[in-house]
Write a protein that holds these residues in place. Sequence first.
Motif, short mmCIF file in Angstrom:
data_model
loop_
_atom_site.label_atom_id
_atom_site.label_comp_id
_atom_site.label_asym_id
_atom_site.label_seq_id
_atom_site.Cartn_x
_atom_site.Cartn_y
_atom_site.Cartn_z
N TYR A 135 -22.04 68.90 58.02
CA TYR A 135 -23.12 69.69 57.44
C TYR A 135 -23.66 68.93 56.22
N GLY A 136 -24.95 68.63 56.22
CA GLY A 136 -25.54 67.87 55.13
C GLY A 136 -25.96 68.75 53.98
N ILE A 137 -25.32 68.57 52.85
CA ILE A 137 -25.62 69.35 51.65
C ILE A 137 -26.48 68.49 50.74
N ALA A 138 -27.72 68.92 50.53
CA ALA A 138 -28.64 68.13 49.70
C ALA A 138 -28.34 68.38 48.23
N SER A 139 -27.97 67.35 47.53
CA SER A 139 -27.73 67.42 46.09
C SER A 139 -28.79 66.59 45.37
N PRO A 140 -28.94 66.77 44.06
CA PRO A 140 -29.91 65.94 43.34
C PRO A 140 -29.64 64.45 43.44
N LEU A 141 -28.40 64.09 43.80
CA LEU A 141 -28.03 62.67 43.87
C LEU A 141 -28.13 62.11 45.28
N GLY A 142 -28.36 62.98 46.27
CA GLY A 142 -28.43 62.54 47.65
C GLY A 142 -27.68 63.51 48.55
N THR A 143 -27.71 63.26 49.84
CA THR A 143 -27.09 64.15 50.82
C THR A 143 -25.58 63.89 50.88
N ILE A 144 -24.81 64.96 50.76
CA ILE A 144 -23.36 64.89 50.85
C ILE A 144 -22.94 65.62 52.12
N TYR A 145 -22.28 64.91 53.03
CA TYR A 145 -21.87 65.50 54.30
C TYR A 145 -20.47 66.11 54.19
#
Length: 538
Positions: A135-145
């Motif tokens: 699941y791709g979690i969009a953070s201010p630093l980029g996508t964290i899977y």
Amino acid sequence: MKCAHLLASALAFPLLLSVAQASTTQDAQNAHQDTQSPVLKAQTPDKPPGTIPEHKPAPVSGRDNGPVSAKTPVPGPTQSPDQQPTAIAPHTPAPVAEMHGEDTLIARGHYLAIAADCAACHTNPYGGKAYAGGYGIASPLGTIYSTNITPSKSDGIGTYTLKQFTAALRDGIRGDGAHLYPAMPYTSYTHLSDVDVRALYEYFMHGVQPVDHKPPVTHLPFPFGIRASMAFWNLLYLDHSPLKAPANASDEVRRGQYLTIALAHCDTCHTPRGQLMAEKSSRPFAGASLASWYAPNITNGPAGIADWSDNDLFQYLKTGDVPGRSQAAGPMAEAVEHSFQYLTDTDLHDIVTYVRTLEALPDQGQTLARDSFGKPGDREAALRGLPMQNHGEWIYQSECAACHRPDGKGSPDHYYPQLFHNSATGANTPTNLIAAILLGVDRTVDGKRVYMPGFGPGSFVQTLSDHDVADVANYVLRQFGNTSASVTPADVALVRAGGPKPLIARLGPFIAPAMGVGGVAVVLIAALLLLRRRQRSI
């Protein structure tokens, strides 16, 4: 941190475990040393348990449009943004009455996993299997899977010892020694009790089906991709100390605090963060930007929930809908759908009891309750048959009025909510109004789905530009909400792009070039000093 956007059919079943009567001593607060969970205890013969709910991770709201925002799945190589999410077959445990020893611990761990909302992030709603990650979690630093947390020995946590599992939950350290990013809310889970960590371990090792699936690997841009840097961040901001309950707190408040922070990790979304993305300890639960959404102030002041009754709060957690106040959307809809609706009534009441103790804090100049603004509109009857001069009004009448009604009263059954006395239209900063227009609203509670399509890119209704969204939002604010608030196309573009970014994220693209320039400068200075030394020796 979890909230946007997950939603689909979920089945509600009776819950399995009752709330424990935890000790009121200070020792009962110690999140690491207690032997009895502040939330749950073993069933006694005079209190027969029910069954655990069949927990179905569900699809995502806003899947048809808009940018990827907080906890929005990022389509993988074989997925298109228009692909419909699919329901996931959950693992269904046996009733507690049929369990003994470790089986009861597994069932307890299942309930705790629901309270902690683990499936929402660790299950890809686009055809993924439960807890298999991706699941791709969009953070201010980029996508964290999200990672695979099934007991697969090749791709999951099947080789984890209890010690390694505990380190992941409390310290943010994986089994291989690498640091996790705080998109996994270990800053809250660090307060979990020993007995609850053990129950979660037993559930994930023995109550979840192993899935041999390797999720996409997280690759954040330099320097954020250096996981070892999290050791310094943890040194500054990871607080292992026991939760500090309010003075003279009752058992209900203590359990509510444990549920709210250690399990549901509400603080990770509702507490504002500083430039290094750590929670501001001086402003707990005072409201915070959450990618394209805004997690509102839930303290007990005019900017928060002072005008809400306890029943209002309970109903909101259980259903995500309190007519005349607020409707859950984005990350909060996800939390209601995947977690809160399945908690026992006692646990929800304890959460409400704790939230009632939160000190009132201001929030962005909000001096009046967000749900106190506006009244029904009366323009439609007066202007019927006349040409509309306002572009925002034209969009509202053509795209919104069929559901929300020309007067903004919504439908009589509240399926389509009223737009006056609504927290989305009464906030000084109308971020959630913009996000709802762009990303839509989608939640399923007790088998009933509430859906509003979004109007962002790819919408099957109509794609609206930044100017269109600003115009219709301003019309809604003037007619039904907070007339002092306004929306510009730039505001819409910011929400569409995933929300405001902290300083560290804005500086990210310049760090590598700056380090390169700095390195060159160091080499040049060293060469110059060496040259001068040689000249002096001649």
